[in-house]
Design a protein around this motif. Structure first.
Motif, PDB file in Angstrom:
ATOM      1  N   UNK A 108       0.630  -1.466  -0.183  1.00  0.00           N
ATOM      2  CA  UNK A 108       0.097  -0.134  -0.060  1.00  0.00           C
ATOM      3  C   UNK A 108       1.086   1.324   0.003  1.00  0.00           C
ATOM      4  N   UNK A 109       0.261   2.636   0.269  1.00  0.00           N
ATOM      5  CA  UNK A 109       1.545   3.976   0.011  1.00  0.00           C
ATOM      6  C   UNK A 109       1.364   3.877  -1.106  1.00  0.00           C
ATOM      7  N   UNK A 110       2.521   5.684  -1.129  1.00  0.00           N
ATOM      8  CA  UNK A 110       3.265   5.981  -1.832  1.00  0.00           C
ATOM      9  C   UNK A 110       4.477   6.747  -1.698  1.00  0.00           C
ATOM     10  N   UNK A 111       5.117   7.466  -2.855  1.00  0.00           N
ATOM     11  CA  UNK A 111       6.463   7.496  -2.595  1.00  0.00           C
ATOM     12  C   UNK A 111       6.402   9.113  -1.396  1.00  0.00           C
ATOM     13  N   UNK A 112       5.328   9.220  -0.795  1.00  0.00           N
ATOM     14  CA  UNK A 112       6.131   9.709   0.198  1.00  0.00           C
ATOM     15  C   UNK A 112       6.025   9.057   1.656  1.00  0.00           C
ATOM     16  N   UNK A 113       5.745   8.194   1.747  1.00  0.00           N
ATOM     17  CA  UNK A 113       6.604   7.463   2.998  1.00  0.00           C
ATOM     18  C   UNK A 113       8.319   7.317   2.884  1.00  0.00           C
ATOM     19  N   UNK A 114       8.067   7.300   4.239  1.00  0.00           N
ATOM     20  CA  UNK A 114       9.920   7.117   4.549  1.00  0.00           C
ATOM     21  C   UNK A 114      10.168   6.396   5.477  1.00  0.00           C
ATOM     22  N   UNK A 145      13.577   5.636  -2.824  1.00  0.00           N
ATOM     23  CA  UNK A 145      14.345   5.637  -4.313  1.00  0.00           C
ATOM     24  C   UNK A 145      14.013   5.282  -5.720  1.00  0.00           C
ATOM     25  N   UNK A 146      12.997   4.880  -6.101  1.00  0.00           N
ATOM     26  CA  UNK A 146      12.152   4.565  -7.311  1.00  0.00           C
ATOM     27  C   UNK A 146      12.225   3.438  -7.771  1.00  0.00           C
ATOM     28  N   UNK A 147      12.889   2.232  -6.868  1.00  0.00           N
ATOM     29  CA  UNK A 147      13.334   0.902  -7.530  1.00  0.00           C
ATOM     30  C   UNK A 147      11.664   0.094  -7.345  1.00  0.00           C
ATOM     31  N   UNK A 148      11.168   0.338  -6.617  1.00  0.00           N
ATOM     32  CA  UNK A 148      10.379  -0.682  -6.621  1.00  0.00           C
ATOM     33  C   UNK A 148       8.746   0.109  -5.879  1.00  0.00           C
ATOM     34  N   UNK A 149       8.229   0.013  -5.626  1.00  0.00           N
ATOM     35  CA  UNK A 149       6.942   0.367  -4.911  1.00  0.00           C
ATOM     36  C   UNK A 149       6.029  -0.006  -3.599  1.00  0.00           C
ATOM     37  N   UNK A 150       6.771  -1.311  -3.034  1.00  0.00           N
ATOM     38  CA  UNK A 150       7.350  -1.708  -1.568  1.00  0.00           C
ATOM     39  C   UNK A 150       6.447  -0.851  -0.630  1.00  0.00           C
ATOM     40  N   UNK A 151       5.905  -0.031  -0.572  1.00  0.00           N
ATOM     41  CA  UNK A 151       5.506   1.268   0.774  1.00  0.00           C
ATOM     42  C   UNK A 151       5.907   0.236   1.642  1.00  0.00           C
ATOM     43  N   UNK A 158       5.070  -4.100   7.688  1.00  0.00           N
ATOM     44  CA  UNK A 158       6.336  -4.317   7.492  1.00  0.00           C
ATOM     45  C   UNK A 158       6.478  -2.407   6.495  1.00  0.00           C
ATOM     46  N   UNK A 159       7.135  -2.331   6.328  1.00  0.00           N
ATOM     47  CA  UNK A 159       7.809  -1.503   5.341  1.00  0.00           C
ATOM     48  C   UNK A 159       9.117  -1.678   4.431  1.00  0.00           C
ATOM     49  N   UNK A 160       9.267  -1.533   3.055  1.00  0.00           N
ATOM     50  CA  UNK A 160      10.775  -1.592   2.468  1.00  0.00           C
ATOM     51  C   UNK A 160      10.600  -2.760   2.153  1.00  0.00           C
ATOM     52  N   UNK A 161      11.631  -3.012   0.983  1.00  0.00           N
ATOM     53  CA  UNK A 161      11.783  -4.151   0.508  1.00  0.00           C
ATOM     54  C   UNK A 161      11.436  -4.805  -0.079  1.00  0.00           C
ATOM     55  N   UNK A 162      10.996  -6.321   0.147  1.00  0.00           N
ATOM     56  CA  UNK A 162       9.806  -7.120   0.360  1.00  0.00           C
ATOM     57  C   UNK A 162       9.789  -7.987   0.875  1.00  0.00           C
ATOM     58  N   UNK A 163       9.079  -9.002   1.001  1.00  0.00           N
ATOM     59  CA  UNK A 163       8.864 -10.397   1.772  1.00  0.00           C
ATOM     60  C   UNK A 163       9.942 -11.283   2.249  1.00  0.00           C
ATOM     61  N   UNK A 164      10.150 -11.177   3.838  1.00  0.00           N
ATOM     62  CA  UNK A 164      11.480 -11.653   4.375  1.00  0.00           C
ATOM     63  C   UNK A 164      12.925 -10.377   4.484  1.00  0.00           C
ATOM     64  N   UNK A 165      12.261  -9.415   4.461  1.00  0.00           N
ATOM     65  CA  UNK A 165      13.729  -8.950   3.702  1.00  0.00           C
ATOM     66  C   UNK A 165      13.413  -7.452   3.627  1.00  0.00           C
ATOM     67  N   UNK A 185      13.677   0.098  -1.056  1.00  0.00           N
ATOM     68  CA  UNK A 185      12.394   1.351  -1.508  1.00  0.00           C
ATOM     69  C   UNK A 185      13.386   2.054  -0.612  1.00  0.00           C
ATOM     70  N   UNK A 186      13.958   2.586   0.226  1.00  0.00           N
ATOM     71  CA  UNK A 186      14.446   3.628   1.017  1.00  0.00           C
ATOM     72  C   UNK A 186      15.866   4.113   1.095  1.00  0.00           C
ATOM     73  N   UNK A 187      16.103   2.678   0.834  1.00  0.00           N
ATOM     74  CA  UNK A 187      17.765   3.210   0.999  1.00  0.00           C
ATOM     75  C   UNK A 187      18.462   3.167   2.390  1.00  0.00           C
ATOM     76  N   UNK A 188      17.635   2.791   3.132  1.00  0.00           N
ATOM     77  CA  UNK A 188      18.024   2.492   5.035  1.00  0.00           C
ATOM     78  C   UNK A 188      18.751   1.875   4.724  1.00  0.00           C
ATOM     79  N   UNK A 189      19.953   2.080   5.971  1.00  0.00           N
ATOM     80  CA  UNK A 189      20.374   0.955   6.672  1.00  0.00           C
ATOM     81  C   UNK A 189      19.821  -0.157   7.344  1.00  0.00           C
TER      82      UNK A 189
END
Length: 479
Positions: free
Chosen positions: A338-344, A358-364, A379-386, A408-412
Motif C-alpha cells: 500500500x501507500x505511495x512515495x511520500x512514505x519514509x 529510491x524509485x526502485x520499487x513500490x513496496x512502501x 512491514x515497510x520497504x524491501x520485500x517479503x522476508x527482507x 525501497x528507501x535506501x535505509x541501512x
C-alpha cells in the motif's frame, strides 16, 4: 557624513519591518536599555541610544541582555546573541573594547537574522560560533548547533509552545539534541565537496564561505535562530504572517495527556521527523497505539491503527535502538503493498536520520493478518522476508534486513541486530483523523444497549469492561 551613512544603513534595515514590527522592536530595545519608553525613537537620538551590557569576560556577566533572557534562554545562547550583536560594524572599523550595543547594531542584527539572506546572516553567525575572526573548527560549529537546538527546546517549553508535549511525556532531550546536531552537521562539506565525519569533522577548519553554503542548504539553522530570537526576546512573535515557517515546528500532541506514558520520541526528534511530513499533516499528532497502554498484541495493534489516516510507527528494540516509518495512507489489512512515495523510514537513536524512497520499487507499506499464503505482520520497504522494517504478527519479533541498503528507501539496518526483539511500540496518526475514525459523539460499546446493561445489573452481574474505556479527549485538551 559617517553619521549620515550610519543613519541610512539603519533606516534601510528598519524599513524591512512593518510599522507594528518596528514598534515591537523599539519596545524590546527600550526594555533592554532601561529606557522609560519609545518616545525617543521618534527622533535622531534613537539611533544613539545604547544598551549598556556590562560584560565581564571572567564571569560572563552582561547584565541587561542576560537579565532579560535569563529564564527563556540558556546562558550560553545569551552569550552568543551578545557576540552576534556586538559584531555589527557601524563605522567600517572594529568596535574595539566597547561593551555597548547601539540601537543600530540591535536593529541590523534583527534585520539580518530575521529578514536577511544567507550572505547577510553569515557574518553574525560566524561571530556567534566564535568571537575571533577567521576559519572555525568543526567542534565549534558542533557546540553552536547543540546550543541552538537546546535553546529552541528550552524557550518553547518556557513559553508554553510545545503544544501538549513536555519533559514528562517525552524522552530526555539531551541525546536528541546531540543526534539532531550531528544530522545537521552531516550536511557540512568543504569546498571540494568532501564531508568530514567523526573526529575528522571536529578538527577540520571551515571558512566563512563553507559555513554560508551550509546555512543556505540547511534551513533548520535559520528557522531555529528565528525561534530563539522571536521567543527568547519575545519580539515579533504575535504576527502570524511573520511566523509561518515556525508555525508547525512542533505538532500538537493528542491522546497522551494524563496516561502516565513517556513517548519513545524526544522533542528534537519530533521537530526533525515532523519537518519531513507533508505540510498538511504537520500540525497535529494523535496517539493511536502504545504497547505500554494497549498491550503487546498484534490484534490490538491492528484494531487501533486501521483506517486512521496517515501514521507514524515508532519502535524500540531490546538493545535500545529506536526507529520507525511514516505511512502516507491509512493502514489496511490486505495481502498487498500500500501507500505511495511520500512514505519514509527513519532512525531516532543512536542516530537521527530520514530515508526516503529510491524509485526502485513500490513496496512502501504492508499490513496483513490471519492469512496462510502471505506473510502476516506490518512491514515497510524491501520485500517479503527482507523488509527494511518488519513486525511479525507473532508480536514481539521483527527484523530490519538491509544488505547493504533497503531497496525501497535506501535505509541501512535500523535495529541493533538484524532479527530483533521488540521492547515497545507506538503509532501516531498525523494531521486530522478521518471522520469515520473520530471519537467525538461516538458511543462506547458499553453504552449502546441500556436495556442490556439494566438486565445485567438486575441479575447481579457486574460490568467487567467498565474500567476499560479509552479516555475521550476534547480537541483542545492538550493544546
Amino acid at each position: 557624513k559617517m553619521g549620515n551613512a550610519e543613519s541610512n544603513a539603519y533606516r534601510n534595515h528598519l524599513s524591512r519591518f512593518l510599522p507594528e514590527e518596528q514598534s515591537d522592536i523599539d519596545g524590546v530595545f527600550d526594555a533592554l536599555s532601561g529606557s522609560s519608553g519609545s518616545a525617543g525613537a521618534k527622533n535622531g537620538k534613537a539611533t544613539k541610544k545604547t544598551l549598556f551590557f556590562i560584560f565581564k569576560v571572567c564571569s560572563l556577566l552582561f547584565s541587561s541582555l542576560q537579565a532579560y533572557t535569563r529564564e527563556p534562554l540558556p546562558e550560553q545562547m545569551t552569550f552568543r546573541l551578545y557576540n552576534g550583536m556586538k559584531s555589527i560594524d557601524l563605522t567600517g572599523k572594529s568596535s574595539g573594547l566597547s561593551e555597548q550595543i547601539a540601537k543600530e547594531q540591535f536593529v541590523i542584527f534583527m534585520s539580518n537574522l530575521l529578514k536577511g539572506n544567507a550572505d547577510e546572516k553569515i557574518t553574525i553567525i560566524m561571530r556567534m560560533i566564535s568571537k575571533t575572526e577567521g576559519p572555525v573548527k568543526g567542534k565549534q560549529i558542533q557546540e553552536f548547533t547543540e546550543d541552538l537546538i537546546m535553546s529552541v527546546v528550552h524557550v518553547l517549553s518556557y513559553r508554553n509552545e510545545l503544544k501538549g508535549w513536555n519533559w514528562e511525556n517525552t524522552r530526555d532531550p539531551a541525546s536528541g539534541v546531540k543526534a539532531l546536531a550531528s544530522q545537521l552537521l552531516s550536511e557540512l562539506k568543504l569546498a571540494d565537496g568532501t564531508k568530514p565525519v567523526g573526529p575528522q569533522l571536529t578538527e577540520t577548519n571551515f571558512d566563512q564561505s563553507v559555513i554560508e553554503d551550509w546555512v543556505y542548504r540547511v534551513p533548520q539553522i535559520s528557522i531555529f535562530l528565528s525561534v530563539v530570537i522571536r521567543q527568547g526576546l519575545h519580539v515579533l512573535h504575535s504576527l502570524p504572517d511573520q511566523t509561518k515557517d515556525i508555525l508547525n515546528l512542533v505538532p500538537g500532541c493528542k491522546g497522551i495527556k494524563g496516561r502516565g506514558l513517556v513517548s519513545l520520541f524526544d522533542i528534537p526528534s519530533i521537530i526533525y521527523i515532523n519537518s519531513h511530513l507533508p505540510a498538511e499533516l504537520q500540525h497535529k499528532w494523535h496517539l493511536l497505539f502504545s504497547s505500554r497502554l494497549h498491550g503487546e498484541s498484534f490484534s490490538q495493534l491492528c484494531g487501533h491503527i486501521v483506517n486512521k489516516g496517515p501514521c507514524i510507527v515508532i519502535l524500540k528494540d531490546l538493545d535500545g535502538y529506536i526507529f520507525g516509518g511514516f505511512a502516507s495512507h491509512s493502514w489496511e489489512v490486505k495481502p498487498q503493498f500500500q501507500g505511495d512515495n511520500r512514505c519514509f523510514l527513519f532512525s531516532v537513536f543512536p542516530s537521527l536520520a530520514v530515508y526516503t524512497y529510491t524509485g526502485y520499487n513500490d513496496h512502501y507499506m504492508y499490513l496483513n493478518h490471519g492469512q496462510q499464503t502471505m506473510p502476516n505482520g506490518l512491514g515497510m520497504g524491501g520485500q517479503h522476508d527482507y523488509f527494511g522494517l518488519w513486525i511479525d504478527s507473532d508480536y514481539g519479533k521483527g527484523h530490519s534486513k538491509a544488505k547493504p541498503r533497503c531497496t525501497t528507501y535506501h535505509s541501512p539496518q535500523l535495529s541493533a541486530k538484524e532479527d530483533f526483539t521488540l521492547d515497545a511500540m507506538e503509532v501516531w496518526a498525523v494531521g486530522e483523523l478521518p471522520e469515520s475514525a473520530g471519537t467525538k459523539g461516538k458511543k462506547s460499546i458499553l453504552d449502546v444497549d441500556p436495556e442490556a446493561q439494566a438486565l445485567l445489573e438486575m441479575t447481579g452481574k457486574s460490568r467487567q469492561s467498565e474500567g476499560l474505556r479509552e479516555p475521550v479527549e476534547e480537541d483542545d485538551d492538550d493544546d
